[in-house]
Each structure stands twice: as structure tokens, then as C-alpha cells.
Design an enzyme around this catalytic site. Sequence first.
Site, PDB file in Angstrom:
ATOM      1  N   GLU A  76       0.810  -1.225   0.000  1.00 32.75           N
ATOM      2  CA  GLU A  76       0.000   0.000   0.000  1.00 32.75           C
ATOM      3  C   GLU A  76       0.847   1.281   0.000  1.00 32.75           C
ATOM      4  O   GLU A  76       0.365   2.334   0.418  1.00 32.75           O
ATOM      5  CB  GLU A  76      -0.933   0.007   1.209  1.00 32.75           C
ATOM      6  N   HIS A  95      -0.636   5.553   7.826  1.00 28.01           N
ATOM      7  CA  HIS A  95      -1.807   4.749   7.459  1.00 28.01           C
ATOM      8  C   HIS A  95      -1.972   3.665   8.504  1.00 28.01           C
ATOM      9  O   HIS A  95      -1.009   2.962   8.819  1.00 28.01           O
ATOM     10  CB  HIS A  95      -1.632   4.111   6.080  1.00 28.01           C
ATOM     11  N   HIS A  97      -4.996   0.759  10.613  1.00 32.02           N
ATOM     12  CA  HIS A  97      -6.288   0.082  10.657  1.00 32.02           C
ATOM     13  C   HIS A  97      -6.847   0.173  12.073  1.00 32.02           C
ATOM     14  O   HIS A  97      -7.606  -0.697  12.493  1.00 32.02           O
ATOM     15  CB  HIS A  97      -6.132  -1.383  10.241  1.00 32.02           C
ATOM     16  N   HIS A 166     -11.757  -0.272   6.205  1.00 29.61           N
ATOM     17  CA  HIS A 166     -10.327  -0.502   6.070  1.00 29.61           C
ATOM     18  C   HIS A 166      -9.529   0.198   7.179  1.00 29.61           C
ATOM     19  O   HIS A 166      -8.910  -0.467   8.002  1.00 29.61           O
ATOM     20  CB  HIS A 166      -9.900  -0.041   4.671  1.00 29.61           C
TER      21      HIS A 166
HETATM   22 ZN   LIG Z   1      -4.273  -0.726   4.866  1.00 33.54          ZN
END
Ligand SMILES: [Zn+2]
Length: 236
Positions: A76, A95, A97, A166
Site C-alpha cells: 500500500e 496509514h 487500521h 479498512h
Molecule cells: Zn491498509
Amino acid sequence: MSNAGLIDDLVSANHILYQEGVVDGFGHVSVRHDKDPQRFLLARSIAPASVRAKDIMEFDLAGEPVNARGRKPYLERFIHSEIYRVRPDVIAVVHSHSSALIPFGITGTSLKPVYHMSGFLGAATPIFEIREAAGPATDMLIRDRKLGAALAKSLGPAPFALMRGHGSIAVGNTLKQVVYRAIYAEVNARLQAEAMRLGTVTYLNDAEAAGASRTNDSVIDRPWEHWKNKVKGRKK
Ligand SMILES: [Zn+2]
């Protein structure tokens, strides 16, 4: 390669985000190269708690590694490259989760600042819908430039965005600021959900949010040093 101090801070950022419960085996943090704004630094595909200086790779703004030397990048990484491409003000990206934020993305509930520590969230938080960008049959991941660009567009000028089903992204003008934002967005999500169960929530208004955000940015070194002390024993 970038200077050792920046790499050292990026390794610390990985460890801090793990220590504070923002990332686990997944999630990542990057920083723009301090000498070449067309490049950024991000660890190889590895759990953030295990990141060491030798794991830090350099990428161009197409998301391609410039010094891979056999190291495998995160799938990603296009989250980072496409945000750096369209947001020259952004110096660092997280980033994750992290769990408290997920219910907001999946219900379309607006994530808003409930207390001064999260004033940076501002009036509303965008929610990225991957189906709008790539149809109904993805694996939910930002696995190419096109999806990264769609996510960056959804983020717009905001400091934070949710990704439906996500996770989330935080951006900042320093590594310290983005770590702060990732940590306190998660705390705000927990507090907001709790408050919504109790009754009608009074959110910070625009002026309060902006004022609190300015004040917190002016003392950002304090929480950074505190978090760094907590991860001091970890190998770099
Ligand atoms: Zn992710």
C-alpha cells in the site's frame, strides 16, 4: 540517502505508533525526503514494531523504490506516494487500521473533535469509498497508483481521512505532528463513540478547533519526547 537523524526519527515513529496502539502487524508511517521533495522514506514490508534503520527504503513519487537492494516494499505504498504528489504541504503520512475509527467509516458517522487534543480534525472528516474508485470487487487495499490518487483526492486539503471498511490516513507537516494526529484521532474516536451513547454531543466549534490545534502544535516536542522515552529500549 537521507540524513541519519531523519531515519532515526522515522524508526522512532514506527515504534511509537505501535506502543500507542495505532498500528500492529499492519500499518505504516512515511516521511518526505529532507533533501529531495520528489522522494520519501518508508520501511520495507515489516511490522512497525520491528522496524530498524536498515529497513528504511527510499521511494519516488510513482511509489517505486530507488534503492530496494532485495527488500520488499509495502503493497500500500501508493497511499504515501500519491498524497506527497498532490499535497506539497505534507511532510509525513500515517496509514493504520486502528479499531476505534472503523465504526465511523462504516456508518458514515462524521468524526469531529470532541476535545481540545483533537482540534486538528476540524469541521468534518472525509470518508474514502473504494467502490466509487474501483467498483464492488476489490480486496479493499490501495494496491496501485490509481487507487492512491483516488484516496488522495478524497482526502483533499484535510489533515485526516477515514477509509470505509479498512482504516484511516493522517497527514502532517512534520513526523511529530503526524504521529500526534494518528494517536489523538484514535482517542477522539473512542471518546466520541462513548459520548454519543450518553447523549447529545457538543463538539468544538471551528474557532475552538483551530485555536486548540495551534496551541498543541506549539508544544508538540513535549508529547514526542514522552513517547520516545517510552520506546527507548527498542532496537534501532
Ligand atoms: Zn491498509
